[in-house]
Design an enzyme around this catalytic site. Structure first.
Site, PDB file in Angstrom:
ATOM      1  N   THR A 176       0.861  -1.181   0.000  1.00 36.04           N
ATOM      2  CA  THR A 176       0.000   0.000   0.000  1.00 36.04           C
ATOM      3  C   THR A 176       0.895   1.228   0.000  1.00 36.04           C
ATOM      4  OG1 THR A 176      -1.802  -1.062   1.147  1.00 36.04           O
ATOM      5  CG2 THR A 176      -1.552   1.291   1.548  1.00 36.04           C
ATOM      6  N   VAL A 205     -12.929  -4.718   1.871  1.00 36.76           N
ATOM      7  CA  VAL A 205     -12.313  -3.387   1.889  1.00 36.76           C
ATOM      8  C   VAL A 205     -11.464  -3.269   3.144  1.00 36.76           C
ATOM      9  CG1 VAL A 205     -12.749  -0.896   1.957  1.00 36.76           C
ATOM     10  CG2 VAL A 205     -14.272  -2.388   0.633  1.00 36.76           C
ATOM     11  N   GLY A 206     -10.263  -2.766   2.989  1.00 40.43           N
ATOM     12  CA  GLY A 206      -9.361  -2.612   4.142  1.00 40.43           C
ATOM     13  C   GLY A 206      -9.470  -1.229   4.763  1.00 40.43           C
ATOM     14  N   ASP A 207      -8.448  -0.881   5.521  1.00 39.18           N
ATOM     15  CA  ASP A 207      -8.444   0.397   6.246  1.00 39.18           C
ATOM     16  C   ASP A 207      -8.097   1.599   5.362  1.00 39.18           C
ATOM     17  OD1 ASP A 207      -5.845  -0.831   6.003  1.00 39.18           O
ATOM     18  OD2 ASP A 207      -5.074   0.794   7.251  1.00 39.18           O
ATOM     19  N   THR A 227      -0.308   1.598   6.903  1.00 46.41           N
ATOM     20  CA  THR A 227      -0.155   0.379   6.101  1.00 46.41           C
ATOM     21  C   THR A 227      -0.039  -0.797   7.059  1.00 46.41           C
ATOM     22  OG1 THR A 227       1.334  -0.898   4.706  1.00 46.41           O
ATOM     23  CG2 THR A 227       2.329   0.933   5.914  1.00 46.41           C
ATOM     24  N   GLY A 228      -0.736  -1.868   6.751  1.00 41.34           N
ATOM     25  CA  GLY A 228      -0.676  -3.014   7.655  1.00 41.34           C
ATOM     26  C   GLY A 228      -1.892  -3.882   7.480  1.00 41.34           C
TER      27      GLY A 228
HETATM   28  N1  ASP Z   1      -3.777  -1.859   4.813  1.00 43.51           N
HETATM   29  C1  ASP Z   1      -3.955  -2.416   3.513  1.00 43.51           C
HETATM   30  C2  ASP Z   1      -5.210  -3.245   3.484  1.00 43.51           C
HETATM   31  O1  ASP Z   1      -5.474  -3.940   4.430  1.00 43.51           O
HETATM   32  C3  ASP Z   1      -2.830  -3.252   3.068  1.00 43.51           C
HETATM   33  C4  ASP Z   1      -1.440  -2.631   3.177  1.00 43.51           C
HETATM   34  O2  ASP Z   1      -1.212  -1.772   3.979  1.00 43.51           O
HETATM   35  O3  ASP Z   1      -0.544  -3.012   2.421  1.00 43.51           O
HETATM   36  O4  ASP Z   1      -5.902  -3.231   2.491  1.00 43.51           O
END
Ligand code: ASP
Length: 310
Positions: A176, A205-207, A227-228
Site C-alpha cells: 500500500t 475493503v481494508g483500512d 499500512t498493515g
Molecule cells: N492496509 C492495507 C489493506 O489492508 C494493506 C497494506 O497496507 O498493504 O488493504
C-alpha cells in the site's frame, strides 16, 4: 516562508531481508526517491499539502513495485480492486473510493469525490459511474498486471486464503502507498492508495480508504497514512487514534505514533506501520514489521529513504 515536510510509504510488508537483492533494493529506493522528490518539489513551489500528497501518491501508483495502481494485487476473481482516500487537514474535507477497477490513479478519483461530489466515500459500480461521468479513461487489465503479483495469487487462488502478508515469516511484496505533508501555509494533508490483499473476495475493503482508520489529517494535530493488516487497523481506528492521543492527551507526534504502532495495534494482534507529520513539520514513521518502504524530506534539510529497521 514557513517550514514544510513530506513523508511517504510504500507498504509495511517488505521482502524479507534474505530475499531482497541489491538490484531490487536500488529499484525500490529509486522509486521512493522519485515520489518523495515530486511531492517535495510541489511544497517548495508553495503548492498545498493536498497537491503534494496527491502528486507523491500518483508516482507510487505508477510504479509497478508497489501494491497500488499499476502493480496492484489480484483478487480471488483474478481482477484488481483498488481503494484510496485523501484528506485535507485544513477543513477536514475528505474523499474516498473503494472496489474500483481500471483507474490508473485511484487517489485522484478520491480527490475528485471530495471536490466534485457532495459525498465522502463512493464504492464499486457507483464510483465507476462517477469516474465515467468525469471522463476518466479506463486502463485495460494488462496495465495493472505484474508477474510477481500473479505468482503470489497463483499460490493461493482457489483456496480460502488471502494474503495478509505483513508477517516476517512470509515472503511478502505488499505495498500500500501513502503520503503525508505539511505545506508552507501550515496545512496538513494525507493520502493513501492500495490494491488491498491478494485473493481477497466478497468485496473486502481494508483500512486504506476509511477516514480515521488508514488515513486522517487535521490541522490541529497531524496527518497520518497507515499500512498493515487492514482489519486490525480498522478496529483500532489507527490514524484517528494518533490524532486523538495528541489532541486529548497532549502526546507529541512521535509518542502518539509509537504508542499506537508499538502497543495498541499489537495488543489486538495487528501488524504494520504508519507515517505521520505534525504542524511543526516533525515526522514519525514507526512500524512493527521487519521493514516499511519509506522516505521523508524536510525543508530544514533532513532526508531519509529506508526499507528496514536498524
Ligand atoms: N492496509 C492495507 C489493506 O489492508 C494493506 C497494506 O497496507 O498493504 O488493504
Amino acid at each position: 516562508m514557513g517550514k514544510f515536510s513530506i513523508a511517504i510509504h510504500g507498504g509495511a510488508g517488505t521482502l524479507v531481508k534474505g530475499q531482497m537483492t541489491e538490484e531490487l533494493e536500488t529499484r525500490y529506493k529509486a522509486d521512493l526517491s522519485t515520489a518523495l522528490k515530486a511531492g517535495y518539489r510541489a511544497l517548495e513551489q508553495g503548492k498545498s499539502a493536498l497537491d503534494a500528497v496527491e502528486i507523491a501518491v500518483n508516482e507510487l501508483e505508477d510504479s509497478p513495485l508497489f501494491n497500488a495502481g499499476k502493480g496492484s494485487v489480484f483478487t480471488a476473481q483474478g481482477t484488481h480492486e483498488m481503494d484510496a482516500a485523501i484528506m485535507d487537514g485544513n477543513n477536514l474535507e475528505a474523499g474516498a473510493v473503494s472496489l474500483i477497477t481500471g483507474i490508473k490513479n485511484p487517489v485522484t478519483l478520491a480527490r475528485d469525490v471530495m471536490e466534485k461530489s457532495y459525498h465522502v466515500f463512493l464504492a464499486g459500480d457507483g464510483a465507476m459511474r462517477f469516474a465515467k461521468d468525469l471522463g476518466y479513461a479506463l486502463e485495460n487489465p494488462e496495465y495493472f498486471y505484474d508477474a510477481f503479483r500473479y505468482e503470489q495469487w497463483q499460490e493461493i487462488r482457489d483456496t480460502d486464503d488471502f494474503q495478509l502478508d505483513h508477517s516476517v515469516k512470509k515472503e511478502s511484496k505488499f505495498g500500500t502507498v501513502g503520503a503525508v505533508a505539511l505545506d508552507v501555509h501550515g496545512n496538513l494533508a494525507a493520502a493513501t492508495s492500495t490494491g488491498g490483499m491478494t485473493n481477497k473476495k466478497w468485496g473486502r475493503v481494508g483500512d486504506s480508504p476509511m477516514i480515521g482508520a488508514g488515513n486522517y489529517a487535521n490541522n490541529k494535530t497531524c496527518a497520518v497514512s497507515c499500512t498493515g493488516s487492514g482489519e486490525f487497523f480498522i478496529r483500532g481506528v489507527v490514524a484517528y487514534d494518533v490524532s486523538c492521543l495528541m489532541e486529548y492527551k497532549g502526546l507529541s507526534l512521535e509518542q502518539a505514533a509509537s504508542e499506537v504502532i508499538q502497543k495498541r495495534i499489537l495488543e489486538i494482534g495487528g501488524d504494520g506501520g504508519l507515517i505521520a507529520v505534525d504542524t511543526q513539520g516533525n515526522v514519525a514513521m514507526p512500524f512493527n514489521t521487519e521493514g516499511m518502504y519509506r522516505g521523508s524530506k524536510k525543508s530544514t534539510g533532513e532526508e531519509v529513504i529506508a526499507i528496514y529497521g536498524n
